[in-house]
Design an enzyme around this catalytic site. Sequence first.
Site, PDB file in Angstrom:
ATOM      1  N   ASP A  62       4.904  -5.403   8.999  1.00  0.00           N
ATOM      2  CA  ASP A  62       4.187  -4.473   8.119  1.00  0.00           C
ATOM      3  C   ASP A  62       4.171  -3.058   8.712  1.00  0.00           C
ATOM      4  O   ASP A  62       4.777  -2.800   9.759  1.00  0.00           O
ATOM      5  CB  ASP A  62       2.762  -5.038   7.914  1.00  0.00           C
ATOM      6  N   GLU A  74       7.496  -1.882   4.657  1.00  0.00           N
ATOM      7  CA  GLU A  74       6.889  -0.538   4.702  1.00  0.00           C
ATOM      8  C   GLU A  74       6.698   0.001   3.290  1.00  0.00           C
ATOM      9  O   GLU A  74       6.574   1.192   3.101  1.00  0.00           O
ATOM     10  CB  GLU A  74       7.633   0.400   5.658  1.00  0.00           C
ATOM     11  N   TRP A  75       6.664  -0.925   2.311  1.00  0.00           N
ATOM     12  CA  TRP A  75       6.240  -0.651   0.934  1.00  0.00           C
ATOM     13  C   TRP A  75       7.155   0.320   0.185  1.00  0.00           C
ATOM     14  O   TRP A  75       6.744   0.924  -0.813  1.00  0.00           O
ATOM     15  CB  TRP A  75       4.788  -0.124   0.920  1.00  0.00           C
ATOM     16  N   GLY A  76       8.373   0.522   0.696  1.00  0.00           N
ATOM     17  CA  GLY A  76       9.294   1.442   0.029  1.00  0.00           C
ATOM     18  C   GLY A  76       8.991   2.898   0.309  1.00  0.00           C
ATOM     19  O   GLY A  76       9.613   3.793  -0.263  1.00  0.00           O
ATOM     20  N   ASP A  77       8.056   3.166   1.238  1.00  0.00           N
ATOM     21  CA  ASP A  77       7.620   4.546   1.483  1.00  0.00           C
ATOM     22  C   ASP A  77       8.723   5.453   2.010  1.00  0.00           C
ATOM     23  O   ASP A  77       8.740   6.649   1.743  1.00  0.00           O
ATOM     24  CB  ASP A  77       6.456   4.561   2.482  1.00  0.00           C
ATOM     25  N   ASP A 133       1.752  -3.212  -2.893  1.00  0.00           N
ATOM     26  CA  ASP A 133       1.377  -4.626  -3.055  1.00  0.00           C
ATOM     27  C   ASP A 133       1.279  -5.062  -4.514  1.00  0.00           C
ATOM     28  O   ASP A 133       0.792  -4.329  -5.373  1.00  0.00           O
ATOM     29  CB  ASP A 133       0.029  -4.880  -2.381  1.00  0.00           C
TER      30      ASP A 133
HETATM   31  C1  GLA Z   1      -0.056  -5.127   3.448  1.00  0.00           C
HETATM   32  C2  GLA Z   1       1.134  -5.928   2.911  1.00  0.00           C
HETATM   33  C3  GLA Z   1       0.630  -7.201   2.275  1.00  0.00           C
HETATM   34  C4  GLA Z   1      -0.135  -8.020   3.286  1.00  0.00           C
HETATM   35  C5  GLA Z   1      -1.276  -7.181   3.872  1.00  0.00           C
HETATM   36  C6  GLA Z   1      -1.956  -7.883   5.028  1.00  0.00           C
HETATM   37  O1  GLA Z   1      -0.879  -4.683   2.421  1.00  0.00           O
HETATM   38  O2  GLA Z   1       1.850  -5.147   1.999  1.00  0.00           O
HETATM   39  O3  GLA Z   1       1.706  -7.957   1.748  1.00  0.00           O
HETATM   40  O4  GLA Z   1       0.718  -8.455   4.301  1.00  0.00           O
HETATM   41  O5  GLA Z   1      -0.801  -5.938   4.350  1.00  0.00           O
HETATM   42  O6  GLA Z   1      -2.975  -7.111   5.576  1.00  0.00           O
END
Ligand code: GLA
Length: 572
Positions: free
Chosen positions: A189, A223-226, A246
């Site tokens: 993450d 890293e969420w695509g950031d 998420d």
């Molecule tokens: C981030 C990730 C989630 C999960 C949480 C855990 O938000 O994107 O998928 O792993 O952390 O804290």
Amino acid sequence: MTENDGEDAERILDSVESNDSTLSSVTRRSMIQGAAAFGGSTLLASSSVSATDDSDEPEGSDETLVETPPMGWNSWNTFYCDINAELIKEAADAMVENGLREVGYESICVDDCWMAPERDADGSLQADPETFPNGIEPVADYVHSKGLKFGIYESAGTTTCEGLPGSLGHEKQDAQTFADWGVDYLKYDNCGNHRGLSAIERYARMHEALEATDRDIVLSICEWGDNDPWFWAADVGGDLWRTTGDIKPLWSKQEDLWGNGIIDIIDQNEPLAEYAGPGQWNDPDMLVVGVDLPEYPNLTQAEDRTHFGMWAMMAAPLIAGNDIRNMSEHTQAVLTNEEVIAINQDPAGNQATRIQHITGQDGQPRSVWAKELANGDQAVGLLNRSDMRTTITTSAQAVGLDDEERYNVRDLWNGGDWQTAGLISASVPSHGLALFRVSSGSSDDSKPLATVSSTPSEVVVAPGEAITTRIEFTNVSPISLDEVQVRCTVPDDWSSKPDSMTFDDIAAGPSIVGGGGNQYNAGADWMARTPKNAEAKDYELTIATEYADGTTIETPLIVTVDESADSTPSSD
Ligand code: GLA
């Protein structure tokens, strides 16, 4: 791409050069290519981001660990921090007992909150002493004993998202700890302080550290695509990378609720198809099929199928996030649909693209998706984003198949093989996805493909009032139909007119190679009257059409009886 992308690439290159001197030259080269790609899409064709050119792959990854999108289960979407060793072991049991392992799910992954708030005296990560009293290793052993792989979560910052110790600055030690415990999959993450280091550098460090162990560990970059990871994540050893924030069990974002809905995520992931392929996958987040959260609306059954079907089409990892110990029959059927999973796991590794956008009369878009499969078939998705049932139509030509006299359309949700002369069409419920595997030619067993629609498909009436709808039957098959019986079923105390009708001599549907196409549809008006004492509620009527050989095609008509409805009485 923005005007600043060139500068971003420069900045990333600077940070690569000025920081960690322990990175191997191969990783440096990969990072520089990644950074260059980051600066301009025109460079991508020659960068190592290509799925087919393995000459530039990072050291040690000649054999990919993820030839097809990973499949498994993860604790986060249902359990958040409410996890313990027993739950993880029970999830492993359930994966075997409920048939998930048999259809390809292979990893059990413990997400955030597995660890103690402090490292031990040697600086090693340790499990939470209350929830994992014997540590992680016996849990991993148990998972392995079930013929499954074990996954764990950490963060490329000073802390995890839940404030527990992160791996930044401890990569080598933590990677070795994971290898010693028997970890097969690391979800890595992006929370905590990054100490000024770029994402590329932080993820490359963990890749290097994992490579230095003697265990094969999948690196799932989160890293969420950031930082546009599709440009560089494969080059720094990422096997898959999150492309979005998420997911939550929502159709689309809501102001009062945190997180993305599935349609938001589909839209964000859609332009990234070219970056996915065997060994490197876009990850639009884990599944919320069957996830039941009290504060969220959760998905309807149609939305569950759309979510799973679109993740299959997008070659996304299929990581179940529901409580697999207690699944409804519906959830289990969706998660274990082997023909849909085969689309996801297809060896060509193509991510579906959206080939058509259609705006309906209600102003809402419908879309058509196609994914080319290894054997030349096309997986085709007809996605209804609107609030009403609607008919969506595309053609074999539009989805990329060669011109032929006939095609076989395999219905992946309902089963059955149908044949078409060229048009591919279905009546799709609100937020639903019709999903087909379309191939050239057809067998004698496949039935003539047609659609039945009612316009409107939903009506609101006051008790005692009548509804009138237009019923249309459209034959798109290469076979003309002499006689099609139409029957509309209503509750006992309703009247309807006519009770049944017959459409005669319906021609074959239009063909790409010529022929057919005249009078291949038929329509008639149909009326039903609700009784004066009709209970106010939703009624699902069925319009059923039957060919001479007994094949039936049905479509529902939803009638809402509502005392306050402003309905005009019909003149029957
Ligand atoms: C981030 C990730 C989630 C999960 C949480 C855990 O938000 O994107 O998928 O792993 O952390 O804290």
